[in-house]
Design an enzyme around this catalytic site. Sequence first.
Site: not given
Length: 230
Positions: A172, A88-89, A106, A114, A198-199
């Site tokens: 993440g 997604q980054n 993304h 354009c 994840n954290l």
Amino acid sequence: MQKIVLLTGAGISAESGLGTFRAEGGLWAQHRIEDVATPEGFARDPKLVVEFYNARRAQAAAAEPNAGHHALARLEADFDGEVVLVTQNVDDLHEKAGMKRVMHMHGALTGALCGACDHRWPANMVMRPGDGCPKCAAPAARPDIVWFGEMPYDMEEIYEHLAQADLFASIGTSGNVYPAAGFVAEARRHGARTIEFNLEPSAVGSDFDDIRIGSASQTLPAWVAEVLGG
Ligand code: OAD
């Protein structure tokens, strides 16, 4: 095990100095999504939007991949099967770490799109509102970023990979933005084992068979060694 599908989010780039979206003080605390990440926001104030992504492009260009990105590149290079990375980054830290096969669902800061004819080309480091399209000449260049309300890229291909995955790993990402947040359920429905890095458990944390809590730069190298060794 034949096929691993990886999904990454802003958390993997956090330790490279790129801010996440939903953390306290994160990007969405500093900017309104409606202003900088929707087609309507761009129509209202193209300068604001273009400058927001110019700043993020400059930041990403100066950033270096961390041990988490390197671990995934090692997995791709050394795994005796197929590895597919969906990110997604919009930064290019996976590519900088040497990863070959990256799907930017993304979009990407390195790209321009354009708004008139959908042509895509490499973005200038500094874009300006009203820049022309090299193909149709319309003054309609925009950052090649998928905004809220727009369809993410490569969805058909991604769902095919999810259906074939033996292992799905999510890294993440907070599990707040669909369709990506639904990938774990989809992979699981087709029989994949699922693991989250994840954290803290994400919003879809209960869909995972296994959760590794900790920073990606530490948990990923250990996990990749485990997968390659086992
Ligand atoms: P978020 O900011 O929503 O979530 C980042 C996640 O990373 C959180 O769950 C953190 O706990 C986790 N995290 C932070 N540091 C970490 C670390 N060192 N190691 C492991 N995990 C860590 O970002 P995303 O989920 O990527 O879309 O956001 C999804 C989408 O929402 C983005 O692609 C963007 C945004 O709006 C668009 O702009 C279209």
